[in-house]
Write a protein that holds these residues in place. Structure first.
Motif, PDB file in Angstrom:
ATOM      1  N   ASP A  64      34.013 -23.986   8.290  1.00 25.19           N
ATOM      2  CA  ASP A  64      33.149 -24.706   7.347  1.00 25.19           C
ATOM      3  C   ASP A  64      32.161 -25.550   8.144  1.00 25.19           C
ATOM      4  N   PRO A  65      30.873 -25.223   8.158  1.00 25.84           N
ATOM      5  CA  PRO A  65      29.897 -25.972   8.955  1.00 25.84           C
ATOM      6  C   PRO A  65      29.872 -27.462   8.670  1.00 25.84           C
ATOM      7  N   SER A  66      30.229 -27.855   7.448  1.00 25.41           N
ATOM      8  CA  SER A  66      30.217 -29.284   7.124  1.00 25.41           C
ATOM      9  C   SER A  66      31.281 -30.040   7.914  1.00 25.41           C
ATOM     10  N   SER A  67      32.359 -29.355   8.308  1.00 23.26           N
ATOM     11  CA  SER A  67      33.383 -29.991   9.127  1.00 23.26           C
ATOM     12  C   SER A  67      32.845 -30.337  10.503  1.00 23.26           C
ATOM     13  N   ALA A  68      32.012 -29.448  11.045  1.00 19.09           N
ATOM     14  CA  ALA A  68      31.402 -29.715  12.347  1.00 19.09           C
ATOM     15  C   ALA A  68      30.473 -30.918  12.266  1.00 19.09           C
ATOM     16  N   VAL A  69      29.708 -30.983  11.204  1.00 21.15           N
ATOM     17  CA  VAL A  69      28.799 -32.125  11.029  1.00 21.15           C
ATOM     18  C   VAL A  69      29.593 -33.427  10.933  1.00 21.15           C
ATOM     19  N   GLN A  70      30.694 -33.396  10.207  1.00 17.88           N
ATOM     20  CA  GLN A  70      31.535 -34.582  10.074  1.00 17.88           C
ATOM     21  C   GLN A  70      32.097 -35.015  11.426  1.00 17.88           C
ATOM     22  N   ALA A  71      32.544 -34.059  12.216  1.00 19.32           N
ATOM     23  CA  ALA A  71      33.114 -34.381  13.521  1.00 19.32           C
ATOM     24  C   ALA A  71      32.063 -34.981  14.452  1.00 19.32           C
ATOM     25  N   VAL A  72      30.876 -34.397  14.451  1.00 17.24           N
ATOM     26  CA  VAL A  72      29.791 -34.917  15.287  1.00 17.24           C
ATOM     27  C   VAL A  72      29.408 -36.321  14.836  1.00 17.24           C
ATOM     28  N   ASN A  73      29.282 -36.522  13.537  1.00 17.23           N
ATOM     29  CA  ASN A  73      28.935 -37.852  13.025  1.00 17.23           C
ATOM     30  C   ASN A  73      29.988 -38.889  13.402  1.00 17.23           C
ATOM     31  N   THR A  74      31.254 -38.478  13.400  1.00 21.12           N
ATOM     32  CA  THR A  74      32.321 -39.393  13.802  1.00 21.12           C
ATOM     33  C   THR A  74      32.162 -39.811  15.244  1.00 21.12           C
ATOM     34  N   ILE A  76      29.385 -39.962  16.990  1.00 19.85           N
ATOM     35  CA  ILE A  76      28.221 -40.847  17.127  1.00 19.85           C
ATOM     36  C   ILE A  76      28.517 -42.226  16.562  1.00 19.85           C
ATOM     37  N   GLU A  77      29.160 -42.273  15.404  1.00 16.43           N
ATOM     38  CA  GLU A  77      29.463 -43.558  14.778  1.00 16.43           C
ATOM     39  C   GLU A  77      30.476 -44.356  15.587  1.00 16.43           C
ATOM     40  N   ALA A  78      31.466 -43.678  16.156  1.00 13.63           N
ATOM     41  CA  ALA A  78      32.527 -44.380  16.871  1.00 13.63           C
ATOM     42  C   ALA A  78      32.140 -44.737  18.294  1.00 13.63           C
ATOM     43  N   PHE A  79      31.426 -43.817  18.966  1.00 18.07           N
ATOM     44  CA  PHE A  79      31.200 -43.990  20.400  1.00 18.07           C
ATOM     45  C   PHE A  79      29.732 -43.980  20.821  1.00 18.07           C
ATOM     46  N   GLY A  80      28.831 -43.697  19.875  1.00 17.45           N
ATOM     47  CA  GLY A  80      27.415 -43.869  20.137  1.00 17.45           C
ATOM     48  C   GLY A  80      26.689 -42.747  20.844  1.00 17.45           C
ATOM     49  N   ARG A  81      27.392 -41.688  21.216  1.00 21.04           N
ATOM     50  CA  ARG A  81      26.744 -40.601  21.941  1.00 21.04           C
ATOM     51  C   ARG A  81      27.646 -39.368  21.939  1.00 21.04           C
ATOM     52  N   LEU A  82      27.115 -38.266  22.465  1.00 21.90           N
ATOM     53  CA  LEU A  82      27.901 -37.047  22.608  1.00 21.90           C
ATOM     54  C   LEU A  82      27.396 -36.306  23.843  1.00 21.90           C
ATOM     55  N   ASP A  83      28.300 -36.069  24.779  1.00 18.37           N
ATOM     56  CA  ASP A  83      27.931 -35.465  26.063  1.00 18.37           C
ATOM     57  C   ASP A  83      28.558 -34.101  26.298  1.00 18.37           C
ATOM     58  N   VAL A  84      29.710 -33.868  25.673  1.00 15.80           N
ATOM     59  CA  VAL A  84      30.457 -32.628  25.911  1.00 15.80           C
ATOM     60  C   VAL A  84      30.899 -32.052  24.579  1.00 15.80           C
ATOM     61  N   VAL A  85      30.672 -30.764  24.386  1.00 12.41           N
ATOM     62  CA  VAL A  85      31.195 -30.051  23.225  1.00 12.41           C
ATOM     63  C   VAL A  85      32.097 -28.940  23.741  1.00 12.41           C
ATOM     64  N   TYR A  86      33.376 -29.028  23.428  1.00 15.01           N
ATOM     65  CA  TYR A  86      34.337 -28.004  23.816  1.00 15.01           C
ATOM     66  C   TYR A  86      34.753 -27.287  22.537  1.00 15.01           C
ATOM     67  N   ALA A  87      34.068 -26.181  22.245  1.00 17.70           N
ATOM     68  CA  ALA A  87      34.337 -25.414  21.025  1.00 17.70           C
ATOM     69  C   ALA A  87      35.538 -24.514  21.279  1.00 17.70           C
ATOM     70  N   ASN A  88      36.699 -25.100  21.162  1.00 16.64           N
ATOM     71  CA  ASN A  88      37.942 -24.472  21.583  1.00 16.64           C
ATOM     72  C   ASN A  88      38.733 -23.850  20.435  1.00 16.64           C
ATOM     73  N   ALA A  89      38.520 -24.317  19.222  1.00 12.95           N
ATOM     74  CA  ALA A  89      39.339 -23.864  18.090  1.00 12.95           C
ATOM     75  C   ALA A  89      39.193 -22.367  17.868  1.00 12.95           C
ATOM     76  N   GLY A  90      40.310 -21.721  17.612  1.00 14.22           N
ATOM     77  CA  GLY A  90      40.289 -20.287  17.323  1.00 14.22           C
ATOM     78  C   GLY A  90      41.602 -19.853  16.718  1.00 14.22           C
ATOM     79  N   ILE A  91      41.586 -18.688  16.110  1.00 16.36           N
ATOM     80  CA  ILE A  91      42.802 -18.126  15.536  1.00 16.36           C
ATOM     81  C   ILE A  91      42.975 -16.698  16.038  1.00 16.36           C
ATOM     82  N   ALA A  92      44.213 -16.259  16.049  1.00 20.20           N
ATOM     83  CA  ALA A  92      44.532 -14.873  16.396  1.00 20.20           C
ATOM     84  C   ALA A  92      45.205 -14.218  15.201  1.00 20.20           C
TER      85      ALA A  92
END
Length: 259
Positions: A64-74, A76-92
């Protein structure tokens, strides 16, 4: 001084396995982290391990793309920046030819491919020169394991996507690389395999030149390298962490025994 001092990382699927191990390592190296996961119980347990000052947890589904937006906003709101994105989630999932429903096949692609793309897209407005994007592939993208068409296709797509995103983001000074783990001791194998891991590992290790499964820490240390400035000139790479299973399959124990 930690390798990630002052950096903020988003790790999807950070509530278990390689993702949680990487989150712990990132925090130990000075980063603040935001982890995501679908299971609220394991997500809160992971947050308790990481510490409320160093981490935030966001429940959601990467499909759900809105979940990604929520995570990114969190982040920025909590720590003020974003330097690393580790897109690790997956299913088998098992998707054998002749016995697979369309919904099951497409769910793997939604999580493992579409979810990865929209995670990076959500983060992009906040990434600056020097930022690192890390994707998660798999040795199974190239090994032809029967019954894994959807999973293999999804991880092949991640490898291809890595190259495209690296091309698009290079002018911005943002790096994009792909980690392709082999057999690693994580819950993705299922409860039965984890309960009898020694037996499962013994069987799978016959096809691994180094003769053993990997540990999540061994993959997490590669993620740390890619997240840090130590990898500042690595771009668009597929880095296998598989004990040689992909590069040197004929060196596996099963062939040595029959030599």
């Amino acid at each position: 001084m930690g390798k990630l001092d002052g950096k903020v990382a988003l790790i999807t699927g950070g509530n278990s396995g390689i993702g949680l191990t990487a989150a712990k390592l990132f925090v130990a190296e000075g980063a603040k982290v935001v982890i995501t996961g679908r299971n609220p119980v394991s997500l809160q347990a992971a947050l308790a391990e990481l510490g409320a000052e160093q981490a935030r947890a966001v429940q959601g589904d990467v499909a759900d793309p809105s979940s990604a937006v929520q995570a990114v906003n969190t982040a920025i709101e909590a720590f003020g920046r974003l330097d690393v994105v580790y897109a690790n989630a997956g299913i088998a999932a098992s998707t054998p030819l002749g016995g697979t429903e369309q919904a099951a096949f497409e769910e793997v692609l939604r999580v493992n491919v579409t979810g990865v793309f929209f995670t990076v897209q959500a983060a992009l407005p906040h990434l600056k020169a020097g930022a690192s994007v890390i994707l998660t592939g798999s040795v199974l993208a190239k090994t032809g394991r029967p019954g894994n068409a959807a999973y293999a296709a999804s991880k092949g797509a991640v490898s291809s996507m890595t190259k495209v995103l690296a091309s698009e983001l290079s002018p911005l000074g943002i790096r994009v690389n792909n980690i392709a783990p082999g057999v690693t001791r994580t819950p993705i194998w299922g409860q039965a395999a984890m309960e009898h891991w020694k037996q499962a590992e013994a069987a799978m290790s016959q096809s691994i030149p180094l003769g053993r499964a990997g540990e999540p820490e061994e993959v997490a240390r590669v993620a740390l390298f890619l997240a840090s400035d130590d990898s500042s000139y690595i771009q668009g790479a597929d880095i296998a962490v598989d004990g040689g299973a992909g590069s040197s399959p004929l060196g596996a124990p099963v062939y040595r025994k029959n030599a």
